[in-house]
Design an enzyme around this catalytic site. Structure first.
Site, PDB file in Angstrom:
ATOM      1  N   GLU A  63      10.609  -7.315   1.264  1.00 41.37           N
ATOM      2  CA  GLU A  63      10.138  -6.102   0.594  1.00 41.37           C
ATOM      3  C   GLU A  63       8.658  -5.859   0.887  1.00 41.37           C
ATOM      4  O   GLU A  63       8.238  -4.715   1.116  1.00 41.37           O
ATOM      5  CB  GLU A  63      10.388  -6.193  -0.916  1.00 41.37           C
ATOM      6  N   GLU A  70       5.934   0.601   6.133  1.00 46.55           N
ATOM      7  CA  GLU A  70       5.904   1.994   5.674  1.00 46.55           C
ATOM      8  C   GLU A  70       4.476   2.535   5.667  1.00 46.55           C
ATOM      9  O   GLU A  70       4.237   3.667   6.101  1.00 46.55           O
ATOM     10  CB  GLU A  70       6.511   2.112   4.280  1.00 46.55           C
TER      11      GLU A  70
END
Length: 119
Positions: A63, A70
């Protein structure tokens, strides 16, 4: 040595950023706490704890890497671009596969204990 210690500050800053800004990271941390409490209640063996700890660590690491990817994609490609979407989607897919694997490990460990407790 000072540079080494500063590195921990940067790492904790990154963890803080992820926890404050990423809903999925909060969800994964919440599930990790729930699993840890359940593991304590069901008195997991050492080998079971190793699988649980490894699974939690891998989900959280994936994550965090997804979040970094991102942010990097947004930095280098602020406009919508098909390749930027693919990069983000593939990174999110890695998190999904890791979370599904962790859930499978959790089910293998906890289902027999739940069934034994219910009997």
């Amino acid at each position: 040595m000072r540079k080494f210690i500063k590195g921990f500050g940067y790492a904790f800053s990154g963890l803080g950023y992820a926890f404050k800004s990423q809903l999925n990271f909060k969800v994964h941390v919440s599930f990790a706490l729930l699993v840890a409490i359940s593991g304590y209640c069901f008195k997991l063996s050492s080998s079971e704890w190793l699988w649980i700890i490894a699974s939690i660590g891998l989900v959280l690491m994936t994550e965090l890497i997804n979040t970094a990817i991102e942010q990097l994609v947004d930095l280098v490609s602020p406009e919508i671009h098909p390749k930027a979407k693919i990069i983000k989607d593939v990174a999110a897919g890695a998190v999904l596969i890791t979370a599904i694997t962790a859930a499978g490990i959790g089910l293998v460990i906890f289902i027999p204990k739940i069934l034994q407790y219910a009997a």
